[in-house]
Design an enzyme around this catalytic site. Structure first.
Site, short mmCIF file in Angstrom:
data_model
loop_
_atom_site.label_atom_id
_atom_site.label_comp_id
_atom_site.label_asym_id
_atom_site.label_seq_id
_atom_site.Cartn_x
_atom_site.Cartn_y
_atom_site.Cartn_z
N ARG B 45 -46.13 -88.72 75.12
CA ARG B 45 -44.78 -89.23 74.91
C ARG B 45 -43.78 -88.06 74.88
NH1 ARG B 45 -45.58 -93.57 70.61
NH2 ARG B 45 -47.12 -94.25 72.12
N GLU B 130 -67.66 -96.86 79.06
CA GLU B 130 -68.66 -96.70 78.01
C GLU B 130 -68.01 -96.53 76.64
OE1 GLU B 130 -72.46 -96.46 78.20
OE2 GLU B 130 -71.66 -97.09 76.28
N GLY B 135 -68.38 -96.51 70.52
CA GLY B 135 -68.14 -95.06 70.53
C GLY B 135 -69.15 -94.35 71.41
N GLY B 188 -60.71 -91.58 55.16
CA GLY B 188 -60.38 -91.54 56.59
C GLY B 188 -61.19 -92.50 57.44
N LYS B 206 -64.58 -106.20 71.15
CA LYS B 206 -65.79 -105.55 71.66
C LYS B 206 -66.84 -106.58 72.07
CE LYS B 206 -64.85 -101.42 68.89
NZ LYS B 206 -65.00 -100.87 67.52
#
Lengths: 444, 444
Positions: B45, B130, B135, B188, B206
């Site tokens: 951006r 993938e 992940g 986190g 997913k």
């Protein structure tokens, strides 16, 4: 579209599974492959022998391998005969004759994989071998395709379903090794002669293949230090459980400072971690990559149908053209590539000598002060003790012979194997200890 | 050899991971890809904004997407910007301009995967994804390449690491949902606004992708019945543990008589099975194939480095040419293929209505005879009870308001959901029951 024409060498358990899958699910497989996959010729020892499963209609049975190897109409050879020779010669001939090769032959790949791969590289053909390790578990694809952005830092794997069935039975029912083996044989999980499974040879073959792919270094299976489950006592599985561990026959290899030291050994694995929870005739492969972290793949490691799933998956890969592209990468000699960062020098476990925890069992005379004397020697070698189990004398050791010998179990903190060996040598000479002491590594 | 030239859209967490991996491990990756992979242009951006991680040397930052999409020197576009638009338009433009595309964008693929794949098919380019599910866990490769000999009969998966971290914390420390969420945010593992994770939306995205690959049928993520973990009570995790189960947010779909009914729901999973033992921010995907049986893949389902492992793996697949071959198969419209045996009609869970076990929790008044009245109604609907937990009145329900309401937990034997719903409706009208009753499915 032109079908992919397949010749197959062998029609045993795996070959039968492949024939069934190709004929029973031909339309679905054609769709995935982009064209029909046609099994036209199968080489067997005696084409006239009556068979439990009839070969698919339109398939020719012959006892002449040249009917496959020299047949210009065939595109691919599937080798499910097993053994080193004549399988090796057949596969070399197939590659030289311009055919792609799909194989489930772990012993052959472990011994001669490099030569076969080099030949495939020279002829520009595919050599696909997903079925050689882990049955239907897609570990070969993971290492050669899906996880290929990673430097693999560690492998730990349960690769023999027979051993895992026996260990599960010993742990859950308290059976002896001998009884659990007999049960596994009765249930069809173990062969009449189970030697190559239980002594770790089969696991070492598979580890040689995985270590080649993961660490980019060929290592002969015979030079992998190996210990089987055939010397395990149910007592140790019980003590391991008390300490919060399961005992598994593990193949493992870790990268440390540019070296890798593959080994096969019964190993204590922390309960609650994925490998510890694999029960029965299943396989599991734990791969640690520098980018991906820990990935674990599990599934049935043997059997007609899972192994056929892998063979037919490879045939689809051949039909689409992907398999040749993968082989091209695997066949490129290390010297021809810009970097060797991914390869590691194979060294003896004793040279790598990593620090890890160890399970020790001593057979001691039931008298005061023995624990103190053992702890002292361990301490002198810099090995500290994490926990100790000492049971009632009622719990006699199998090697007991008149004297009251009781088991003393020690779980160490991180310690080098070299230090441990020196300490054990000294401990085994104590007059209150009945050698040899048992030592099993621990995977935390 | 000519390098593969890459433009990237986005430089957030995943993009940063990709840039780091490509620049830090460039030589190793070049070796696996057969040629260098060069990240030349990144669209952000604000190119002038100071960044924690500097882009790799030689990489140009720009705010103009056309510098990537219309750049004839680029071979591949990596899309890690996220969101539906403008990402969708960018990817279509990239494919039209003859570029291969690698993406991690699950929301976009779940909504518009079919259109994008069709465009890739038309232009003969690769669309590799993938990184969109699991992940670093190679589940897309497993479904589209390695296990492709199989008809997939069932999928069950933990696809959201945030939810799994929260559930693990609730189970192991007995924290409430709210406290566990706050902790995950502090660590986190959860975003400041965790809505799309905890309400099951991310998991449904997913699952839409996996169900498409596994069952060959497109289903919009909005039409997948979904329940999140945000309404779960720690009480239910405790009762589940007493019964020998873990509670997991599961995406699942099973093939039954040509139908498949994908759904997302907190589910009781038997302890000791692979999915139940997945702790913390990990993902796990259980695939049941007709040939391979059960295969489970586990690993880190998110994070810069694991996701970058998947993106770079796809780039290597593009560089070798494999990715285009895989896309060609995925892009072939079902009507153009000889057989539809692998595809399944997507139906509502209520229509498929399989028999399974269910966990029920009733809030009942603490008076005699209630269990009997509930059991009677269940029995009238053909539902039999496997076990019951009824605790001391001390254990009050959170919705308690003056009256003494206690939990009554019932685990059923196999029962149809339709029958169960009718029974629950009737039970919830009893004067001794404080509705609504809770019902969670069970995966045995």
């Amino acid at each position: 579209m032109e079908p992919l024409r397949v010749g197959m060498l062998g029609l045993g358990t795996v070959g039968g599974g492949v024939a069934r899958l190709l004929s029973g699910e031909g339309e679905r497989i054609a769709r995935r492959a982009g064209r029909p996959i046609q099994l036209t010729t199968i080489v067997v020892r005696d084409p006239k022998r009556p068979r439990a499963i009839a070969p698919p209609p339109g398939t020719r049975l012959t006892d002449d391998p040249r009917a496959v190897l020299d047949n210009p109409e065939l595109d691919v050879v599937v080798e499910v005969a097993g053994g080193i020779e004549p399988a090796r010669g057949w596969m070399m001939a197939a590659l030289r004759n311009g055919k792609d090769v799909v194989t489930a032959n772990k012993a052959l790949l472990a011994e001669h994989g490099a030569d076969l791969m080099a030949e495939a590289g020279r002829t520009g053909r595919a050599l696909a071998f997903e079925a050689s390790v882990g049955g239907g578990v897609p570990v070969i694809h993971a290492l050669t395709v899906a996880l290929t952005a990673n430097r693999v830092d560690a492998l730990a794997a349960i690769l023999n379903g027979t051993c895992n069935s026996i260990l599960t039975e010993m742990t859950e029912s308290g059976r002896s090794y001998r009884d659990a083996l007999a049960l596994a044989q009765a249930q069809g999980f173990a062969e009449a002669d189970p030697t190559l499974d239980v002594d770790g040879t089969d696991t070492a073959h598979k580890l040689a293949i995985l270590a080649w792919l993961a660490f980019d270094h060929r290592i002969g299976p015979a030079s992998i230090p190996r210990r089987g489950i055939d010397t395990l006592d149910e007592l140790d599985l019980r003590f391991a459980a008390e300490l919060g561990y399961a005992v598994k026959l593990l193949a493992w290899a870790e990268r440390r400072e540019g070296t890798v030291a593959p080994r096969v050994a019964p190993t204590l694995v922390k309960r609650g971690t994925p490998l510890a929870e694999i029960r029965g005739p299943f396989n599991a492969i734990r791969i640690v990559g520098d980018a991906v972290g820990e990935v674990v793949l599990t599934g049935q490691g043997a059997g007609a149908s899972p192994t056929a799933s892998a063979v037919v998956g490879d045939l689809i890969d051949v039909a689409t053209g992907r398999a040749r592209l993968t082989t091209r990468f695997l066949a490129s000699p290390p010297s021809a590539v810009p970097s060797r960062t991914a390869s590691a020098q194979v060294v003896d476990a004793a040279i790598q000598d990593p620090r890890r925890r160890h399970y020790l069992r001593f057979g001691i005379l039931d008298q005061p002060g023995v624990l103190g004397r053992i702890a002292l020697i361990l301490g002198q070698h810099g090995i500290s003790i994490a926990s100790v189990i000492q049971h009632d004398p009622g719990e006699k050791l199998p090697e007991d012979s008149g004297e009251v010998v009781v088991p003393l179990v020690v779980m160490t903190h991180l310690a080098r194997e070299s230090a441990l060996e020196r300490a054990l040598e000294q401990i085994d000479r104590l007059d209150c200890v009945r050698a040899p002491s048992l030592q099993l590594p621990v995977l935390d």
